[in-house]
Write a protein that holds these residues in place. Structure first.
Motif, PDB file in Angstrom:
ATOM      1  N   GLU A   1     -16.315 100.223  32.630  1.00  0.00           N
ATOM      2  CA  GLU A   1     -16.541  99.119  31.699  1.00  0.00           C
ATOM      3  C   GLU A   1     -15.586  99.238  30.525  1.00  0.00           C
ATOM      4  OE1 GLU A   1     -20.028  96.884  29.113  1.00  0.00           O
ATOM      5  OE2 GLU A   1     -20.452  98.854  29.958  1.00  0.00           O
ATOM      6  N   LEU A   2     -14.777  98.226  30.330  1.00  0.00           N
ATOM      7  CA  LEU A   2     -13.934  98.142  29.150  1.00  0.00           C
ATOM      8  C   LEU A   2     -14.748  97.388  28.117  1.00  0.00           C
ATOM      9  CD1 LEU A   2     -11.940  98.635  31.543  1.00  0.00           C
ATOM     10  CD2 LEU A   2     -10.228  97.525  30.137  1.00  0.00           C
ATOM     11  N   LYS A   3     -14.981  98.035  26.960  1.00  0.00           N
ATOM     12  CA  LYS A   3     -15.871  97.458  25.961  1.00  0.00           C
ATOM     13  C   LYS A   3     -15.443  97.858  24.560  1.00  0.00           C
ATOM     14  CE  LYS A   3     -19.041 101.345  26.390  1.00  0.00           C
ATOM     15  NZ  LYS A   3     -20.394 101.779  26.712  1.00  0.00           N
ATOM     16  N   SER A   4     -15.956  97.150  23.591  1.00  0.00           N
ATOM     17  CA  SER A   4     -15.685  97.453  22.197  1.00  0.00           C
ATOM     18  C   SER A   4     -16.178  98.861  21.885  1.00  0.00           C
ATOM     19  CB  SER A   4     -16.387  96.430  21.308  1.00  0.00           C
ATOM     20  OG  SER A   4     -16.061  96.649  19.969  1.00  0.00           O
ATOM     21  N   GLY A   5     -15.348  99.637  21.214  1.00  0.00           N
ATOM     22  CA  GLY A   5     -15.706 101.015  20.904  1.00  0.00           C
ATOM     23  C   GLY A   5     -15.377 101.980  22.033  1.00  0.00           C
ATOM     24  N   GLY A   6     -14.755 101.476  23.092  1.00  0.00           N
ATOM     25  CA  GLY A   6     -14.384 102.306  24.237  1.00  0.00           C
ATOM     26  C   GLY A   6     -13.033 101.880  24.767  1.00  0.00           C
ATOM     27  N   ASP A   7     -12.866 101.978  26.064  1.00  0.00           N
ATOM     28  CA  ASP A   7     -11.625 101.549  26.699  1.00  0.00           C
ATOM     29  C   ASP A   7     -11.494 100.028  26.586  1.00  0.00           C
ATOM     30  OD1 ASP A   7     -11.257 104.200  27.500  1.00  0.00           O
ATOM     31  OD2 ASP A   7     -12.237 103.867  29.426  1.00  0.00           O
ATOM     32  N   HIS A   8     -10.267  99.548  26.392  1.00  0.00           N
ATOM     33  CA  HIS A   8     -10.022  98.109  26.288  1.00  0.00           C
ATOM     34  C   HIS A   8      -8.531  97.813  26.425  1.00  0.00           C
ATOM     35  CE1 HIS A   8      -9.672  99.731  22.191  1.00  0.00           C
ATOM     36  NE2 HIS A   8      -8.788  98.757  21.974  1.00  0.00           N
ATOM     37  N   VAL A   9      -8.212  96.534  26.553  1.00  0.00           N
ATOM     38  CA  VAL A   9      -6.825  96.083  26.543  1.00  0.00           C
ATOM     39  C   VAL A   9      -6.556  95.506  25.161  1.00  0.00           C
ATOM     40  CG1 VAL A   9      -5.141  94.466  27.507  1.00  0.00           C
ATOM     41  CG2 VAL A   9      -6.807  95.581  29.029  1.00  0.00           C
ATOM     42  N   MET A  10      -5.596  96.075  24.473  1.00  0.00           N
ATOM     43  CA  MET A  10      -5.242  95.624  23.130  1.00  0.00           C
ATOM     44  C   MET A  10      -4.159  94.558  23.230  1.00  0.00           C
ATOM     45  SD  MET A  10      -6.423  96.597  20.210  1.00  0.00           S
ATOM     46  CE  MET A  10      -6.057  95.817  18.660  1.00  0.00           C
ATOM     47  N   LEU A  11      -4.360  93.448  22.551  1.00  0.00           N
ATOM     48  CA  LEU A  11      -3.407  92.336  22.503  1.00  0.00           C
ATOM     49  C   LEU A  11      -2.832  92.309  21.092  1.00  0.00           C
ATOM     50  CD1 LEU A  11      -5.811  89.736  24.180  1.00  0.00           C
ATOM     51  CD2 LEU A  11      -4.003  91.061  25.314  1.00  0.00           C
ATOM     52  N   MET A  12      -1.586  92.727  20.944  1.00  0.00           N
ATOM     53  CA  MET A  12      -1.005  92.895  19.609  1.00  0.00           C
ATOM     54  C   MET A  12       0.156  91.933  19.380  1.00  0.00           C
ATOM     55  SD  MET A  12      -1.282  97.039  19.357  1.00  0.00           S
ATOM     56  CE  MET A  12      -0.096  97.295  20.631  1.00  0.00           C
ATOM     57  N   GLY A  13       0.214  91.418  18.171  1.00  0.00           N
ATOM     58  CA  GLY A  13       1.244  90.448  17.838  1.00  0.00           C
ATOM     59  C   GLY A  13       0.974  89.119  18.516  1.00  0.00           C
ATOM     60  N   LEU A  14      -0.234  88.610  18.307  1.00  0.00           N
ATOM     61  CA  LEU A  14      -0.613  87.337  18.937  1.00  0.00           C
ATOM     62  C   LEU A  14       0.383  86.235  18.563  1.00  0.00           C
ATOM     63  CD1 LEU A  14      -4.477  87.392  18.370  1.00  0.00           C
ATOM     64  CD2 LEU A  14      -3.257  87.761  20.523  1.00  0.00           C
ATOM     65  N   LYS A  15       0.737  85.460  19.557  1.00  0.00           N
ATOM     66  CA  LYS A  15       1.693  84.367  19.346  1.00  0.00           C
ATOM     67  C   LYS A  15       1.010  83.114  18.818  1.00  0.00           C
ATOM     68  CE  LYS A  15       4.750  86.212  22.840  1.00  0.00           C
ATOM     69  NZ  LYS A  15       5.327  86.019  24.179  1.00  0.00           N
ATOM     70  N   LYS A  16      -0.309  83.072  18.959  1.00  0.00           N
ATOM     71  CA  LYS A  16      -1.097  81.979  18.380  1.00  0.00           C
ATOM     72  C   LYS A  16      -2.524  82.490  18.196  1.00  0.00           C
ATOM     73  CE  LYS A  16      -2.967  79.508  22.302  1.00  0.00           C
ATOM     74  NZ  LYS A  16      -3.313  78.204  22.805  1.00  0.00           N
ATOM     75  N   GLU A  17      -3.256  81.792  17.361  1.00  0.00           N
ATOM     76  CA  GLU A  17      -4.648  82.154  17.100  1.00  0.00           C
ATOM     77  C   GLU A  17      -5.488  81.963  18.358  1.00  0.00           C
ATOM     78  OE1 GLU A  17      -8.276  80.630  14.196  1.00  0.00           O
ATOM     79  OE2 GLU A  17      -6.217  80.028  13.759  1.00  0.00           O
ATOM     80  N   LEU A  18      -6.353  82.921  18.648  1.00  0.00           N
ATOM     81  CA  LEU A  18      -7.276  82.800  19.780  1.00  0.00           C
ATOM     82  C   LEU A  18      -8.583  82.223  19.258  1.00  0.00           C
ATOM     83  CD1 LEU A  18      -6.816  86.161  21.735  1.00  0.00           C
ATOM     84  CD2 LEU A  18      -5.695  83.960  22.102  1.00  0.00           C
ATOM     85  N   LYS A  19      -8.981  81.090  19.809  1.00  0.00           N
ATOM     86  CA  LYS A  19     -10.205  80.420  19.376  1.00  0.00           C
ATOM     87  C   LYS A  19     -11.230  80.442  20.499  1.00  0.00           C
ATOM     88  CE  LYS A  19      -7.630  77.292  16.414  1.00  0.00           C
ATOM     89  NZ  LYS A  19      -7.186  75.925  16.218  1.00  0.00           N
ATOM     90  N   ALA A  20     -12.508  80.540  20.129  1.00  0.00           N
ATOM     91  CA  ALA A  20     -13.586  80.489  21.113  1.00  0.00           C
ATOM     92  C   ALA A  20     -13.424  79.238  21.965  1.00  0.00           C
ATOM     93  CB  ALA A  20     -14.944  80.489  20.415  1.00  0.00           C
ATOM     94  N   GLY A  21     -13.559  79.414  23.257  1.00  0.00           N
ATOM     95  CA  GLY A  21     -13.387  78.309  24.187  1.00  0.00           C
ATOM     96  C   GLY A  21     -12.011  78.285  24.840  1.00  0.00           C
ATOM     97  N   ASP A  22     -11.029  78.969  24.224  1.00  0.00           N
ATOM     98  CA  ASP A  22      -9.709  79.092  24.845  1.00  0.00           C
ATOM     99  C   ASP A  22      -9.814  79.974  26.080  1.00  0.00           C
ATOM    100  OD1 ASP A  22      -8.627  77.637  22.748  1.00  0.00           O
ATOM    101  OD2 ASP A  22      -7.630  79.351  21.798  1.00  0.00           O
TER     102      ASP A  22
END
Length: 145
Positions: A92-113
């Motif tokens: 399980e990749l989860k907050s506070g553990g293993d995860h995929v980091m997305l750095m230098g976002l090219k645009k804002e991520l909004k709920a529903g995207d």
């Protein structure tokens, strides 16, 4: 010839079933914070360990595999080279553990995207998934302190 083609399709379908990804989501970005993260559960149905060796999304300039470690009584996030999923098991990749980091976002991520994420595995296989973006409040209950 038709039998040969059907056999190849069947083999591909079985091979693709070795890895299942469920519950994927990315966290909506926070204003003026150029980073986010993606989380999911990955199930390895095969008889051999597999590892995610990289993740890539065109939404970010840099994508990294991360984990958390406890150092001097503090939790610290750090980049790792791979995430191993044991045979006949899941990770399980989860907050506070293993995860995929997305750095230098090219645009804002909004709920529903929805973003695309391609995972590369130690056996050379790749798997592309669609990842819905959820707001921070709806993901907070998943966090463990």
């Amino acid at each position: 010839m038709k039998k040969f083609v059907l056999s190849i399709v069947s083999i591909a379908a079985v091979f693709g079933a070795d890895v299942e990804i469920d519950g994927a989501y990315a966290r909506a970005s926070i204003p003026n914070v150029p980073n986010s993260a993606a989380f999911f559960v990955i199930k390895n149905n095969s008889d051999k360990d597999i590892a995610i060796t990289s993740a890539n999304s065109d939404i970010a300039e840099k994508n990294e595999l991360h984990t958390h470690i406890k150092e001097n009584k503090m939790m610290k996030m750090m980049k790792i080279e791979k995430l191993v999923v044991p045979a006949k098991s899941s990770l399980e990749l989860k907050s506070g553990g293993d995860h995929v980091m997305l750095m230098g976002l090219k645009k804002e991520l909004k709920a529903g995207d929805e973003i695309s994420l391609e995972l590369s595995f130690s056996d050379g296989d790749k798997k592309s998934i669609k990842v819905p973006v959820k707001d921070l409040a709806s993901t907070m209950h998943k966090m463990q302190h």
